[in-house]
Write a protein that holds these residues in place. Structure first.
Motif, PDB file in Angstrom:
ATOM      1  N   HIS A  23       0.877  -1.171   0.000  1.00 50.99           N
ATOM      2  CA  HIS A  23       0.000   0.000   0.000  1.00 50.99           C
ATOM      3  C   HIS A  23       0.911   1.217   0.000  1.00 50.99           C
ATOM      4  N   GLY A  24       0.832   2.005  -1.064  1.00 53.12           N
ATOM      5  CA  GLY A  24       1.722   3.142  -1.198  1.00 53.12           C
ATOM      6  C   GLY A  24       0.981   4.451  -1.393  1.00 53.12           C
ATOM      7  N   LYS A  25       1.670   5.520  -1.090  1.00 55.73           N
ATOM      8  CA  LYS A  25       1.120   6.868  -1.210  1.00 55.73           C
ATOM      9  C   LYS A  25       2.114   7.714  -2.004  1.00 55.73           C
ATOM     10  N   LEU A  26       1.617   8.366  -3.049  1.00 51.79           N
ATOM     11  CA  LEU A  26       2.426   9.284  -3.833  1.00 51.79           C
ATOM     12  C   LEU A  26       1.744  10.645  -3.806  1.00 51.79           C
ATOM     13  N   THR A  27       2.522  11.683  -3.628  1.00 52.69           N
ATOM     14  CA  THR A  27       1.974  13.042  -3.634  1.00 52.69           C
ATOM     15  C   THR A  27       2.601  13.798  -4.789  1.00 52.69           C
TER      16      THR A  27
ATOM     17  N   GLY B 127      -2.162  16.221  -9.325  1.00 56.06           N
ATOM     18  CA  GLY B 127      -2.697  14.942  -8.852  1.00 56.06           C
ATOM     19  C   GLY B 127      -3.406  14.148  -9.934  1.00 56.06           C
ATOM     20  N   ASP B 128      -4.186  14.827 -10.770  1.00 61.90           N
ATOM     21  CA  ASP B 128      -4.889  14.119 -11.842  1.00 61.90           C
ATOM     22  C   ASP B 128      -3.912  13.543 -12.856  1.00 61.90           C
ATOM     23  N   GLU B 129      -2.862  14.296 -13.154  1.00 67.46           N
ATOM     24  CA  GLU B 129      -1.846  13.816 -14.097  1.00 67.46           C
ATOM     25  C   GLU B 129      -1.144  12.578 -13.539  1.00 67.46           C
ATOM     26  N   LEU B 130      -0.803  12.617 -12.255  1.00 60.56           N
ATOM     27  CA  LEU B 130      -0.159  11.466 -11.618  1.00 60.56           C
ATOM     28  C   LEU B 130      -1.095  10.259 -11.625  1.00 60.56           C
ATOM     29  N   ALA B 131      -2.354  10.478 -11.280  1.00 53.69           N
ATOM     30  CA  ALA B 131      -3.326   9.380 -11.277  1.00 53.69           C
ATOM     31  C   ALA B 131      -3.458   8.771 -12.673  1.00 53.69           C
ATOM     32  N   ALA B 132      -3.463   9.606 -13.707  1.00 54.47           N
ATOM     33  CA  ALA B 132      -3.581   9.106 -15.084  1.00 54.47           C
ATOM     34  C   ALA B 132      -2.385   8.228 -15.455  1.00 54.47           C
ATOM     35  N   ILE B 133      -1.200   8.614 -15.045  1.00 58.27           N
ATOM     36  CA  ILE B 133       0.002   7.809 -15.309  1.00 58.27           C
ATOM     37  C   ILE B 133      -0.106   6.455 -14.617  1.00 58.27           C
TER      38      ILE B 133
ATOM     39  N   ASN C 285      -6.753  15.458   0.011  1.00 57.96           N
ATOM     40  CA  ASN C 285      -5.710  16.152  -0.737  1.00 57.96           C
ATOM     41  C   ASN C 285      -5.756  15.667  -2.185  1.00 57.96           C
ATOM     42  N   ALA C 286      -6.197  16.509  -3.101  1.00 58.06           N
ATOM     43  CA  ALA C 286      -6.378  16.131  -4.502  1.00 58.06           C
ATOM     44  C   ALA C 286      -5.074  15.767  -5.197  1.00 58.06           C
ATOM     45  N   ASP C 287      -3.951  16.076  -4.597  1.00 57.75           N
ATOM     46  CA  ASP C 287      -2.659  15.763  -5.201  1.00 57.75           C
ATOM     47  C   ASP C 287      -2.037  14.499  -4.628  1.00 57.75           C
ATOM     48  N   THR C 288      -2.756  13.805  -3.758  1.00 54.35           N
ATOM     49  CA  THR C 288      -2.279  12.552  -3.177  1.00 54.35           C
ATOM     50  C   THR C 288      -2.995  11.381  -3.833  1.00 54.35           C
ATOM     51  N   VAL C 289      -2.202  10.405  -4.273  1.00 52.32           N
ATOM     52  CA  VAL C 289      -2.717   9.216  -4.937  1.00 52.32           C
ATOM     53  C   VAL C 289      -2.230   7.993  -4.154  1.00 52.32           C
ATOM     54  N   TRP C 290      -3.148   7.074  -3.900  1.00 49.86           N
ATOM     55  CA  TRP C 290      -2.836   5.843  -3.177  1.00 49.86           C
ATOM     56  C   TRP C 290      -2.821   4.670  -4.159  1.00 49.86           C
ATOM     57  N   ILE C 291      -1.916   3.740  -3.936  1.00 52.59           N
ATOM     58  CA  ILE C 291      -1.815   2.532  -4.749  1.00 52.59           C
ATOM     59  C   ILE C 291      -1.932   1.334  -3.810  1.00 52.59           C
ATOM     60  N   TYR C 292      -2.852   0.440  -4.130  1.00 50.37           N
ATOM     61  CA  TYR C 292      -3.054  -0.772  -3.336  1.00 50.37           C
ATOM     62  C   TYR C 292      -2.799  -1.957  -4.259  1.00 50.37           C
ATOM     63  N   GLU C 293      -1.847  -2.809  -3.887  1.00 51.39           N
ATOM     64  CA  GLU C 293      -1.435  -3.915  -4.742  1.00 51.39           C
ATOM     65  C   GLU C 293      -1.473  -5.243  -3.989  1.00 51.39           C
ATOM     66  N   VAL C 294      -1.851  -6.311  -4.714  1.00 50.52           N
ATOM     67  CA  VAL C 294      -1.773  -7.671  -4.182  1.00 50.52           C
ATOM     68  C   VAL C 294      -1.132  -8.534  -5.262  1.00 50.52           C
ATOM     69  N   TRP C 295      -0.078  -9.240  -4.846  1.00 51.40           N
ATOM     70  CA  TRP C 295       0.715 -10.076  -5.739  1.00 51.40           C
ATOM     71  C   TRP C 295       0.902 -11.465  -5.140  1.00 51.40           C
ATOM     72  N   ASP C 296       1.218 -12.432  -5.980  1.00 55.69           N
ATOM     73  CA  ASP C 296       1.545 -13.763  -5.467  1.00 55.69           C
ATOM     74  C   ASP C 296       2.774 -13.700  -4.564  1.00 55.69           C
ATOM     75  N   SER C 297       3.736 -12.832  -4.940  1.00 58.27           N
ATOM     76  CA  SER C 297       4.970 -12.747  -4.161  1.00 58.27           C
ATOM     77  C   SER C 297       5.621 -11.384  -4.371  1.00 58.27           C
ATOM     78  N   LYS C 298       6.540 -11.030  -3.493  1.00 60.48           N
ATOM     79  CA  LYS C 298       7.314  -9.796  -3.660  1.00 60.48           C
ATOM     80  C   LYS C 298       8.141  -9.873  -4.929  1.00 60.48           C
ATOM     81  N   GLU C 299       8.635 -11.057  -5.239  1.00 58.15           N
ATOM     82  CA  GLU C 299       9.417 -11.248  -6.455  1.00 58.15           C
ATOM     83  C   GLU C 299       8.588 -10.889  -7.698  1.00 58.15           C
TER      84      GLU C 299
END
Length: 108
Positions: free
Chosen positions: A12-16, A22-28, A53-67
């Motif tokens: 779970h990550g946060k990018l500002t 913020g919209d440009e970052l979210a689009a990327i 905060n409209a310039d903060t974007v959160w990323i939530y990821e689930v993977w089989d492994s860190k690798e």
């Protein structure tokens, strides 16, 4: 109680972004999500905008492994998108929170 048959890697990550970007970052990041649809081991890659905060974007990821997660950074196009995102960030990216996913709705 952990289900050993299901255990996955989560991040779970946060990018500002810089003010007003913020919209440009979210689009990327949404473009990245399209690339990750076929990535080995990717179960979930969700991009969200922060209500506070409209310039903060959160990323939530689930993977089989860190690798699998780490290998996804080498997929064609991913590095290019990272290169587009870095210049519009407001400072260094914060380290994401890593966790063990035990199960839940919507995960296969």
């Amino acid at each position: 109680m952990q289900n050993p048959e299901y255990t996955k890697y989560g991040l779970h990550g946060k990018l500002t972004a810089q003010q007003g970007k913020g919209d440009e970052l979210a689009a990327i990041l949404l473009q990245a999500s399209e690339l990750l649809k076929t990535a080995k081991g990717c179960h979930l890659y969700v991009i969200s905008k922060d209500h506070q905060n409209a310039d903060t974007v959160w990323i939530y990821e689930v993977w089989d492994s860190k690798e699998d997660h780490d290998n996804s950074l080498q997929l064609t196009g991913v590095r290019e998108l990272i290169g587009k995102a870095i210049p519009i960030l407001a400072g260094q990216p914060e380290k994401g929170v890593e966790f063990t996913v035990l199960g839940g709705t919507g995960l296969n």
